[in-house]
Each structure stands twice: as C-alpha cells, then as structure tokens.
Design an enzyme around this catalytic site. Structure first.
Site, PDB file in Angstrom:
ATOM      1  N   ARG A 182      58.453  39.059 -13.240  1.00 14.02           N
ATOM      2  CA  ARG A 182      59.868  38.989 -12.937  1.00 14.02           C
ATOM      3  C   ARG A 182      59.405  40.306 -11.507  1.00 14.02           C
ATOM      4  O   ARG A 182      59.550  39.981 -10.565  1.00 14.02           O
ATOM      5  CB  ARG A 182      61.373  39.317 -13.583  1.00 14.02           C
ATOM      6  CG  ARG A 182      62.395  39.297 -12.494  1.00 14.02           C
ATOM      7  CD  ARG A 182      64.076  39.209 -13.080  1.00 14.02           C
ATOM      8  NE  ARG A 182      64.814  39.611 -12.054  1.00 14.02           N
ATOM      9  CZ  ARG A 182      65.680  40.679 -12.668  1.00 14.02           C
ATOM     10  NH1 ARG A 182      65.355  41.805 -13.140  1.00 14.02           N
ATOM     11  NH2 ARG A 182      66.763  40.107 -11.282  1.00 14.02           N
ATOM     12  N   HIS A 199      59.640  40.365  -7.971  1.00 13.15           N
ATOM     13  CA  HIS A 199      60.301  41.661  -6.976  1.00 13.15           C
ATOM     14  C   HIS A 199      59.797  42.574  -6.250  1.00 13.15           C
ATOM     15  O   HIS A 199      60.223  42.803  -5.216  1.00 13.15           O
ATOM     16  CB  HIS A 199      61.903  42.432  -7.988  1.00 13.15           C
ATOM     17  CG  HIS A 199      62.495  41.470  -8.386  1.00 13.15           C
ATOM     18  ND1 HIS A 199      64.107  41.932  -8.717  1.00 13.15           N
ATOM     19  CD2 HIS A 199      62.503  40.403  -9.107  1.00 13.15           C
ATOM     20  CE1 HIS A 199      64.402  40.951  -8.817  1.00 13.15           C
ATOM     21  NE2 HIS A 199      63.533  39.902  -8.869  1.00 13.15           N
ATOM     22  N   ASN A 228      67.507  44.529  -8.664  1.00 11.87           N
ATOM     23  CA  ASN A 228      66.907  45.468 -10.215  1.00 11.87           C
ATOM     24  C   ASN A 228      67.524  46.031 -10.904  1.00 11.87           C
ATOM     25  O   ASN A 228      66.888  46.636 -12.082  1.00 11.87           O
ATOM     26  CB  ASN A 228      65.787  45.986  -9.346  1.00 11.87           C
ATOM     27  CG  ASN A 228      64.588  45.017  -8.560  1.00 11.87           C
ATOM     28  OD1 ASN A 228      64.800  44.298  -8.438  1.00 11.87           O
ATOM     29  ND2 ASN A 228      64.449  45.687  -7.284  1.00 11.87           N
ATOM     30  N   HIS A 246      61.629  31.336 -14.762  1.00 13.36           N
ATOM     31  CA  HIS A 246      63.067  31.090 -15.948  1.00 13.36           C
ATOM     32  C   HIS A 246      63.168  30.870 -17.496  1.00 13.36           C
ATOM     33  O   HIS A 246      64.193  30.246 -17.487  1.00 13.36           O
ATOM     34  CB  HIS A 246      64.104  30.649 -14.970  1.00 13.36           C
ATOM     35  CG  HIS A 246      64.405  31.298 -13.481  1.00 13.36           C
ATOM     36  ND1 HIS A 246      65.267  30.949 -12.514  1.00 13.36           N
ATOM     37  CD2 HIS A 246      64.123  32.423 -13.192  1.00 13.36           C
ATOM     38  CE1 HIS A 246      65.417  32.369 -11.663  1.00 13.36           C
ATOM     39  NE2 HIS A 246      64.181  33.144 -11.879  1.00 13.36           N
TER      40      HIS A 246
END
Length: 342
Positions: A80, A84, A113, A214
C-alpha cells in the site's frame, strides 16, 4: 469450463458501460510554432545497483522477509505504501518524510495515510543496512518499490515474482493536501477511479489488477461505514451483519477499529478478492464499482477464474506503477535518512 459460465453471467449483470467522451480539433488558420520538445523521461534500469551496491536488493528482501514472518500485515502495508507514494509526487519516497518546522504537514500526515499507513520501520531497517554496506548509493524511492515487490513475493507464496528496474531519486517535496488530491478514496465510483489512474499514466487493466491488493491487509471501519448503514448497500447481507458487529455505528478518530479486507484468505496475496467481489463480499464502494461496466466486470471474472492470470498481471501493473513521475538528479537526491531531506 467454469470461467465461461461466469462470463455469461457477467454479460447478464446489466452493467452499463461508461460513455467515452470524444473531442475534436479544428485546423488553425495559420501555422503555429512547434512546441519545445519535452524533457527526456528518466530511464530506469534492471540491475541498476549491480556495480555500485551489489547486495542492495538482497538487503531489502531480507528486511522484508523478517518483517512479514513476524507480521504479514506489514507486508500489506508495504504494498500500500508503494501505491500511496507513487500517486503523490511520483515514486520518490515523499511519503516517508517526517514533519519539520519548515514543513509541519507532509504526506504521511494526510488523511489517507495517517494513522493507517504502516511499514515505515521496515524501510528504516533496510535503509540503515544499505548505508552500512554502500553509503549514499541506494535511494529511498527504490527501497520502497523493492520492499513492495518483495512483500508481494512472500505474501503470495512466491507466486508474484518479478524483476524491477531501479534508478529513482528521492523527492524533496511532501504536502499533506496532495494526498487528498491524488489518492483515490474508497468512496470513488468507476468513472472517478478510471480518471485518477489515467492521470498517472495507468489504464483500466492496471486499475482492476492493482485493486486486487485489497485481498490482504486491514481497513478502518470509517472507510466503509456507509456500506453497512441503513438503507443497506449491495454488500452481501451476512458480511454486512458481521461488520456491524465489529464496527461502531459512528466511527471516529478515537473509535475506529480495523477489520480484515478479505474474510477468506486475509494474510495471503491471491485472487480471492475477485471471487469475493463477484459474491458482493467486499468492503469499499471503489471495490464494488469494478462491476459497474461490462469491461471491468469481465476483467474481474478473468482474474477470479483463469489460473495464474492475476499474479502475472499484478507483477506487470506494479512495474507500470513504479515508473510514475520519476525524479532526476536535477529535482531529486539520494537521501541518507529516508525520513528527512539531506
């Protein structure tokens, strides 16, 4: 073949394909000067550290292996983190920068975040080891992307395995408000998702494939509370009932527990996400949105039932993502400490 039967079902889902906008350009009455040639795009190379720091990728992989053995959730966090980082200021490790008096609100404090992003200590450990072996050579931006690649390798049971070109520089700019501007939230519909990926040079296939991450990790209840409220969403009723028992009615910053994103294989990077999606057992609106068009629904079915397809596509999509808006020596640096500019 089972997959063909499901494809027929998808064709009957009644999904409405998004209309594609068309644009036309008229001819100017007089010739206009040619625009200046764009600056050459920075080139990444496979085996970039082969001569300057031969053990670089092994050092990062060792740090990630140690972390994921203790806590698979850290591996999910590293994947992740790579996403990001790349969607804000490009793949330049700007997400790692700590607040300073000159910049009190960097990316890592942005709502997408903080406090959910994790894995920073794994990057710190890898970078510290790299600085001992070959100081001032390996960028934090490359460490972030290597770490995500290695986390995918371990969490998939070695099924996601790919080479990753390197040579990124670290950025010096990190702004909290850009996280909201560029990171697609879980509330996005399909059109918004496609647009947010297109801006970064990624296509619809990248969107569907990268959404498969996910299948691991956890989510705060606040990210999907609208999906389990009244009136109910299209979420499978049994899952909605379970989530209502795990989440407060009105989650907030001080009361916002987390739940697993994949109730079947929560710690394994696999294609279970797509099977869950077809059964309406996913958390986010942005997940459910992938069934909103025939094109994306077909991709969901293929990833769910064609053996090995998603793993290969995920590797390719991660390489595509890791090339977003690469910095050069002119606008970047090689940080000695990933948490602060030199």
């Amino acid at each position: 073949m089972a997959g063909l039967g499901v494809l027929i079902l998808v064709a009957l889902l009644g999904a409405v394909a998004a209309a594609a906008g068309a644009s036309s350009y008229g001819n100017p009455p007089t010739p206009s000067p040619s625009p200046p040639a764009p600056a050459p795009r920075p080139r990444l190379k496979f085996g970039f550290y082969k001569n300057s720091c031969p053990p670089a990728e092994v050092i990062v992989r060792d740090a990630v292996r140690d972390a994921t053995m203790l806590n698979p959730g850290l591996g999910a966090g590293l994947i992740r983190m790579a996403f990001h980082d790349c969607f804000v200021q490009g793949c330049d490790a700007s997400v790692l920068l700590d607040p300073t008096p000159a910049n009190p609100r960097p990316e890592k404090l942005g709502p997408p975040n903080f406090p959910s992003l994790r894995g920073f200590e794994v990057i710190d450990a890898a970078k510290a080891a790299l600085e001992r072996y070959c100081p001032d050579v390996v960028s934090c931006a490359d460490v972030v992307q290597f770490a995500a690649r290695d986390a995918a390798f371990f969490l998939s049971g070695y099924r996601v395995d790919y080479r990753l070109p390197a040579g990124r520089f670290d950025g010096r700019v990190s702004l909290e408000n850009e996280t909201l501007a560029f990171l697609p939230p879980p509330s996005f519909n399909l059109t918004e998702l496609v647009d947010s990926f297109r801006v970064k040079g990624l296509d619809v296939d990248d969107l569907v494939v990268l959404s498969g991450s996910h299948t691991i990790g956890r989510s705060h209840c606040s990210s999907f509370s609208d999906r389990i409220s009244t009136p109910p969403s299209d979420m499978e009723p049994g899952l909605a009932t379970t989530l209502k028992g795990q989440c407060p009615a009105n989650p907030n910053f001080t009361n916002d527990p987390t739940v697993v994103q994949d109730i079947v294989t929560p710690d394994k990077l696999d294609n279970q996400y797509y099977k869950n999606l077809l059964n309406h057992k996913v958390l986010f609106n942005s997940d459910a949105a992938l069934l909103a068009s025939t094109q994306t629904a077909r991709k969901v079915v293929e990833n769910a039932f064609v053996r090995g397809r998603w793993e290969k596509k995920f590797a390719k999509a991660m390489v595509n993502m890791a090339a977003i808006e690469i910095k050069t020596a002119d606008n970047g640096e090689i940080r000695k400490n990933c948490r602060m500019v030199n």
